[in-house]
Write a protein that holds these residues in place. Structure first.
Motif, short mmCIF file in Angstrom:
data_model
loop_
_atom_site.label_atom_id
_atom_site.label_comp_id
_atom_site.label_asym_id
_atom_site.label_seq_id
_atom_site.Cartn_x
_atom_site.Cartn_y
_atom_site.Cartn_z
N CYS A 142 99.19 13.73 27.54
CA CYS A 142 98.00 13.65 28.39
C CYS A 142 98.44 13.83 29.84
N PRO A 145 94.50 14.05 33.99
CA PRO A 145 93.23 13.41 33.65
C PRO A 145 92.10 14.43 33.51
N GLY A 146 91.36 14.32 32.41
CA GLY A 146 90.21 15.18 32.19
C GLY A 146 90.52 16.58 31.73
N VAL A 147 91.78 16.87 31.38
CA VAL A 147 92.18 18.21 30.96
C VAL A 147 92.94 18.12 29.64
N TYR A 175 94.80 14.98 23.93
CA TYR A 175 94.49 14.20 25.13
C TYR A 175 94.48 12.73 24.73
#
Length: 234
Positions: A142, A145-147, A175
């Motif tokens: 991960c 963040p958010g990808v 993720y």
């Protein structure tokens, strides 16, 4: 008349905004139902509900997907919260735990995705690594963040997953910052990442019970969900 298996998919319960409205909403990325539909199933969304209703819901379904989402409350597996744990969905913890138990009692085909796999392990008495970078020494599962990112996983030879995904290694969309630690009862590891992280679990008995740490709804590979739909139609 077409008779496609009815596949329930669990959802978020979040504050959301659309048009002129801002309200509490049952949310799910559209890629989840689209994947079930592409694999030959009919998708129905299952927002958090009274856990006591889980057996009656399971009785009406042909298959179940427990979707991804926020961290599971550590007290469900007897741990103190890590500073990086964000357990923000107690209503999902309770509802989805009840659905997993109801699915097992009804022998309902079940696929857990990311959080869904972790919750399956917890319901079966297992535990979680609360912040994976501390365990493996890198951010590869991960990084942003958010990808979503991709990394290779290796199916374990001789497992049902390896029969479904016969490649020695395949790259998957990922993720997550948590992972399976102690394995729950009645489960076996069927894929790992290069760093040893558990990437998939399956039941060690009859029927279709599979959890994947990656996100098949973010990929064009339908094999995992097609297998769920095929089992649900059987």
């Amino acid at each position: 008349m077409e008779n496609r298996p009815l596949i329930g998919i669990t959802t978020y319960l979040e504050r959301a905004r659309w048009g002129v409205w801002e309200q509490s909403a049952a949310l799910l990325p559209a890629a989840y139902p689209a994947l079930v539909q592409a694999a030959g199933g009919l998708a129905v969304l299952l927002p958090p509900d009274d856990p006591g209703r889980a057996p009656s819901v399971a009785a009406r379904l042909d298959g179940l997907v427990v979707a991804g989402g926020p961290d599971i409350a550590p007290d469900r597996y007897g741990a103190e919260p890590h500073p990086r744990t964000a357990a923000t969905a107690p209503e999902r913890d309770a509802w989805e735990s009840a659905l997993i138990r109801a699915a097992a009692a009804a022998r309902l085909p079940l696929l857990g995705v990311c959080r869904g796999m972790q919750l399956l392990n917890v319901v079966r008495g297992g535990t979680l690594v609360q912040h994976l970078p501390e365990a493996v020494g890198h951010q590869g599962h991960c990084p942003t963040p958010g990808v979503f990112t991709r990394h290779p996983v290796r199916p374990v030879p001789g497992t049902a997953l390896a029969a479904l995904l016969p490649e020695a290694e395949l790259a998957v969309p990922t993720y997550h910052h948590q992972a399976v630690d102690r394995l729950g009862s009645g489960l076996r590891v069927c894929a790992r990442a290069a760093d040893g992280t558990v990437e998939a679990l399956e039941g060690d008995g009859p029927g279709f019970l599979l959890g994947v740490q990656w996100h098949p709804e973010r990929d064009g590979d339908l094999r995992v969900v097609r297998a769920l739909v095929a089992a649900a139609g059987g």
